[in-house]
Design a protein around this motif. Structure first.
Motif: not given
Length: 200
Positions: A118-120, A125-126, A130-136, A163-165
């Protein structure tokens, strides 16, 4: 008496709740659109139009639970600290809550989806995460600049995501991250890295 048809957020929450109940009791193999539609008391076309597979729906339902248990997304946090260090620790602590929600109940769902190619859904999700993490981190850096702790905030996204990774790595290995490790991450890695990059 005819039941009032649910729409919008109310219907979405009913679908997510039904999805999580099936995942919790029977696992991903038992998750089907007809079963979700029946439990959520809606029609199958409503679900088919929005999600392209049961795994995509499972991911959306898991993300919804993380948001509910964490009082919103990580980048929507209401900061209470007075320094860059305080803000970073608050974001990391909030992120750990999200990780724990995912790890305790849904790690097996994620890996089941991987085996089914289920790659798509996983890529979506990834990317969203990532967008949320960068925004934070952007919000943290902007606050630090306003307090004159940092002269600029032009930090590469790779460093913002670090840090999230790092925390996800510990989740996948089932390693606990206590406050001591979190302080080490912020004091010895993140803040020095930001300062080094911004001094160039």
């Amino acid at each position: 008496m005819t039941q009032k048809r649910r729409r919008g957020t109310e219907l979405e929450e009913a679908i997510y709740q039904a999805t999580r109940e099936i995942l919790d009791k029977e696992g991903l193999p038992a998750l089907t659109f007809p079963k979700v539609a029946e439990m959520a008391e809606t029609s199958k076309p409503v679900i088919y139009r929005r999600w392209h597979s049961p795994f995509a729906l499972a991911i959306a339902a898991i993300q919804d639970k993380i948001k509910l248990e964490n009082n919103g997304r990580t980048d929507e946090i209401k900061f209470t600290g007075n320094s860059l260090r305080d803000d970073l620790l608050q974001v990391m602590q909030r992120f750990i809550v999200s990780m724990n929600t995912f790890g305790k109940s849904y790690m097996s769902v994620f890996f089941s989806g991987m085996s089914e190619q289920e790659n798509e859904a996983m890529q979506k999700m990834i990317m969203e995460s990532a967008k949320i993490d960068v925004s934070a981190i952007d919000r943290v850096l902007e606050r630090a600049q306003k307090r004159s702790e940092l002269s600029a905030i032009d930090v590469p996204n790779e460093l913002k995501l670090l840090p999230f990774e790092w925390l996800r790595y510990h989740l996948f290995l089932n390693k606990k991250v206590d406050n001591k490790k979190l302080v080490m991450l912020v004091d010895d890695v993140l803040i020095p890295s930001y300062q080094h990059v911004l001094q160039k």
